[in-house]
Design a protein around this motif. Structure first.
Motif, PDB file in Angstrom:
ATOM      1  N   ILE A  95       0.864  -1.174   0.000  1.00  0.00           N
ATOM      2  CA  ILE A  95       0.000   0.000   0.000  1.00  0.00           C
ATOM      3  C   ILE A  95       0.902   1.225   0.000  1.00  0.00           C
ATOM      4  N   VAL A  96       0.655   2.123  -0.959  1.00  0.00           N
ATOM      5  CA  VAL A  96       1.421   3.366  -1.085  1.00  0.00           C
ATOM      6  C   VAL A  96       0.519   4.521  -0.689  1.00  0.00           C
ATOM      7  N   ALA A  97       0.882   5.245   0.360  1.00  0.00           N
ATOM      8  CA  ALA A  97       0.072   6.368   0.835  1.00  0.00           C
ATOM      9  C   ALA A  97       0.909   7.233   1.775  1.00  0.00           C
ATOM     10  N   PRO A  98       0.629   8.544   1.806  1.00  0.00           N
ATOM     11  CA  PRO A  98       1.321   9.397   2.773  1.00  0.00           C
ATOM     12  C   PRO A  98       1.056   8.946   4.210  1.00  0.00           C
ATOM     13  N   ARG A  99      -0.191   8.500   4.465  1.00  0.00           N
ATOM     14  CA  ARG A  99      -0.538   7.905   5.764  1.00  0.00           C
ATOM     15  C   ARG A  99      -1.827   7.124   5.595  1.00  0.00           C
ATOM     16  N   LEU A 100      -2.065   6.178   6.487  1.00  0.00           N
ATOM     17  CA  LEU A 100      -3.269   5.366   6.419  1.00  0.00           C
ATOM     18  C   LEU A 100      -4.413   6.061   7.140  1.00  0.00           C
ATOM     19  N   LEU A 101      -5.606   5.863   6.616  1.00  0.00           N
ATOM     20  CA  LEU A 101      -6.840   6.430   7.182  1.00  0.00           C
ATOM     21  C   LEU A 101      -6.674   7.923   7.491  1.00  0.00           C
ATOM     22  N   PRO A 102      -6.349   8.721   6.487  1.00  0.00           N
ATOM     23  CA  PRO A 102      -6.030  10.133   6.721  1.00  0.00           C
ATOM     24  C   PRO A 102      -7.186  10.973   7.253  1.00  0.00           C
ATOM     25  N   MET A 103      -8.421  10.496   7.103  1.00  0.00           N
ATOM     26  CA  MET A 103      -9.550  11.282   7.596  1.00  0.00           C
ATOM     27  C   MET A 103      -9.797  11.066   9.091  1.00  0.00           C
ATOM     28  N   LEU A 104      -9.069  10.140   9.691  1.00  0.00           N
ATOM     29  CA  LEU A 104      -9.218   9.850  11.120  1.00  0.00           C
ATOM     30  C   LEU A 104      -7.994  10.343  11.885  1.00  0.00           C
ATOM     31  N   ASP A 105      -8.033  10.198  13.182  1.00  0.00           N
ATOM     32  CA  ASP A 105      -6.900  10.585  14.020  1.00  0.00           C
ATOM     33  C   ASP A 105      -5.663   9.780  13.623  1.00  0.00           C
ATOM     34  N   PRO A 106      -4.476  10.367  13.745  1.00  0.00           N
ATOM     35  CA  PRO A 106      -3.242   9.644  13.396  1.00  0.00           C
ATOM     36  C   PRO A 106      -3.105   8.308  14.131  1.00  0.00           C
ATOM     37  N   GLU A 107      -3.627   8.218  15.348  1.00  0.00           N
ATOM     38  CA  GLU A 107      -3.537   6.968  16.113  1.00  0.00           C
ATOM     39  C   GLU A 107      -4.290   5.843  15.417  1.00  0.00           C
ATOM     40  N   ALA A 108      -5.405   6.159  14.765  1.00  0.00           N
ATOM     41  CA  ALA A 108      -6.175   5.136  14.041  1.00  0.00           C
ATOM     42  C   ALA A 108      -5.372   4.625  12.854  1.00  0.00           C
ATOM     43  N   GLY A 109      -4.715   5.536  12.137  1.00  0.00           N
ATOM     44  CA  GLY A 109      -3.880   5.132  11.018  1.00  0.00           C
ATOM     45  C   GLY A 109      -2.716   4.268  11.454  1.00  0.00           C
ATOM     46  N   GLU A 110      -2.134   4.603  12.590  1.00  0.00           N
ATOM     47  CA  GLU A 110      -1.013   3.815  13.109  1.00  0.00           C
ATOM     48  C   GLU A 110      -1.488   2.426  13.539  1.00  0.00           C
ATOM     49  N   ALA A 111      -2.664   2.360  14.150  1.00  0.00           N
ATOM     50  CA  ALA A 111      -3.216   1.055  14.534  1.00  0.00           C
ATOM     51  C   ALA A 111      -3.467   0.200  13.286  1.00  0.00           C
ATOM     52  N   MET A 112      -3.988   0.821  12.219  1.00  0.00           N
ATOM     53  CA  MET A 112      -4.229   0.093  10.975  1.00  0.00           C
ATOM     54  C   MET A 112      -2.908  -0.377  10.377  1.00  0.00           C
ATOM     55  N   ARG A 113      -1.887   0.465  10.427  1.00  0.00           N
ATOM     56  CA  ARG A 113      -0.563   0.090   9.922  1.00  0.00           C
ATOM     57  C   ARG A 113      -0.064  -1.172  10.634  1.00  0.00           C
ATOM     58  N   GLN A 114      -0.190  -1.205  11.956  1.00  0.00           N
ATOM     59  CA  GLN A 114       0.292  -2.351  12.727  1.00  0.00           C
ATOM     60  C   GLN A 114      -0.454  -3.631  12.353  1.00  0.00           C
ATOM     61  N   VAL A 115      -1.767  -3.529  12.191  1.00  0.00           N
ATOM     62  CA  VAL A 115      -2.572  -4.699  11.825  1.00  0.00           C
ATOM     63  C   VAL A 115      -2.164  -5.206  10.440  1.00  0.00           C
ATOM     64  N   LEU A 116      -2.083  -4.288   9.466  1.00  0.00           N
ATOM     65  CA  LEU A 116      -1.745  -4.690   8.102  1.00  0.00           C
ATOM     66  C   LEU A 116      -0.337  -5.282   8.023  1.00  0.00           C
ATOM     67  N   GLN A 117       0.617  -4.650   8.684  1.00  0.00           N
ATOM     68  CA  GLN A 117       1.980  -5.176   8.660  1.00  0.00           C
ATOM     69  C   GLN A 117       2.058  -6.548   9.325  1.00  0.00           C
TER      70      GLN A 117
END
Length: 121
Positions: free
Chosen positions: A36-58
């Motif tokens: 997945i190529v993106a500046p950040r995951l789930l950009p419309m949500l809080d950064p913590e949500a994107g980081e949690a998604m990153r951990q799950v996907l990785q």
């Protein structure tokens, strides 16, 4: 997307919104190697949500490349493609999934303000 005759061995998802994350995860679970190529995951949500998604996907084997796709070229041997990212890194894959926004012209109360179009390259 779900009517492909065969599973791509590798897939690049351009965009880290909820649909890109979901489809990337689904294809990874089916056996594709997913980036997945993106500046950040789930950009419309809080950064913590994107980081949690990153951990799950990785944890499920999905590679996350932080950056934007700057150029897309035909891959080696004329097959697939090579994306050059804003970080300078090149990501190659035989298939990619991207989202294009197009303003929806419908006045229907049931229509979304944006139509989402996914395509394979």
């Amino acid at each position: 997307i779900f009517s492909l005759p065969e599973l791509p061995r590798a897939l690049t998802v351009i965009g880290g919104g909820p649909i890109g994350c979901e489809l990337g995860q689904a294809y990874a679970r089916l056996g594709s190697t997913v980036t997945i190529v993106a500046p950040r995951l789930l950009p419309m949500l809080d950064p913590e949500a994107g980081e949690a998604m990153r951990q799950v996907l990785q944890a499920e084997g999905v590679t996350i490349e932080t950056g934007r796709a700057v150029t897309v070229e035909t891959g080696a041997g004329g097959r697939g493609h090579a994306l050059t990212l804003s970080t300078g890194k090149v990501v190659e894959a035989p298939a990619s999934l991207s989202r294009l926004h197009e303003r929806c012209r419908s006045q229907s109360p049931f229509s979304s303000p944006h139509a989402l179009l996914y395509f394979w390259v």
